[in-house]
Scaffold this motif. Structure first.
Motif, PDB file in Angstrom:
ATOM      1  N   ARG A   1       7.881  13.687  25.071  1.00  0.00           N
ATOM      2  CA  ARG A   1       7.269  12.634  25.820  1.00  0.00           C
ATOM      3  C   ARG A   1       5.845  12.667  25.709  1.00  0.00           C
ATOM      4  O   ARG A   1       4.861  13.567  26.194  1.00  0.00           O
ATOM      5  CB  ARG A   1       7.637  13.085  27.470  1.00  0.00           C
TER       6      ARG A   1
ATOM      7  N   CYS B   1       4.417   9.145  18.692  1.00  0.00           N
ATOM      8  CA  CYS B   1       5.101   8.225  19.695  1.00  0.00           C
ATOM      9  C   CYS B   1       5.518   7.009  18.845  1.00  0.00           C
ATOM     10  O   CYS B   1       4.677   6.016  18.315  1.00  0.00           O
ATOM     11  CB  CYS B   1       4.316   7.951  20.908  1.00  0.00           C
TER      12      CYS B   1
ATOM     13  N   GLN C   1       9.595   8.408  25.875  1.00  0.00           N
ATOM     14  CA  GLN C   1      10.172   9.518  25.452  1.00  0.00           C
ATOM     15  C   GLN C   1      10.842   8.920  24.319  1.00  0.00           C
ATOM     16  O   GLN C   1      11.500   8.088  24.031  1.00  0.00           O
ATOM     17  CB  GLN C   1      11.278   9.881  26.425  1.00  0.00           C
TER      18      GLN C   1
END
Length: 162
Positions: free
Chosen positions: A122, A101, A128
């Protein structure tokens, strides 16, 4: 001497070919039989030829049925859903790199979303990011059959435990 022998062979070959040509000019037995049968049938018309066909019996139109499946068993088509998603618990390695992420650094427990030809990742924290290294074909190969259809995105997130 060779020439003399060769000349005799050529003459014999010419006689054989002459006999073959003469036979080819004469009709064979099968051809004669066909010609006789053709002459006998000339001018005859098969029964029913030229007579108008009888009209088919009138058939009542079949009743129009909405569908054979009740609404609760119908699966929506691809154009009726916004997208699909699946959980991906293990780390995701793409092109030899670990996907992480960009906001919190998480590298496992993803939800992979496929919508409008794009793939999104996600993380558990709700961040996201668009993932361009995988495509819809990759998603379809790795996802299983859908177990439920949800009315909205939040319902799907709750169902998948996010």
């Amino acid at each position: 001497m060779k020439h003399a022998g060769r000349g005799a062979e050529v003459e014999e070959d010419a006689r054989v070919f002459h006999r073959i040509r003469r036979r080819a000019k004469e009709p064979s037995e099968a051809q004669r039989q066909f010609a006789e049968l053709h002459a006998q049938l000339q001018g005859q018309v098969p029964p029913g030829f030229g007579v108008p066909a009888p009209e088919p019996p009138s058939v009542e139109p079949a009743a129009v049925v909405d569908d054979f499946l009740p609404p609760e068993l119908r699966v929506p088509s691809h154009d009726q859903i916004e997208g699909k998603m699946m959980p991906w618990k293990q780390p995701l390695v793409l092109d030899g790199e670990l996907a992480a992420c960009i906001e919190c650094g998480a590298y496992r427990d993803w939800l992979i979303l496929s919508t409008r030809g794009e793939i999104w990742l996600r993380c558990r924290a709700g961040h996201q990011q668009l993932e361009t290294r995988i495509d819809t074909a990759w998603y379809n190969r790795h996802s299983g059959p859908a177990d439920l259809t949800h009315a909205n995105f939040e319902d799907c997130l709750r169902h998948l435990g996010h």
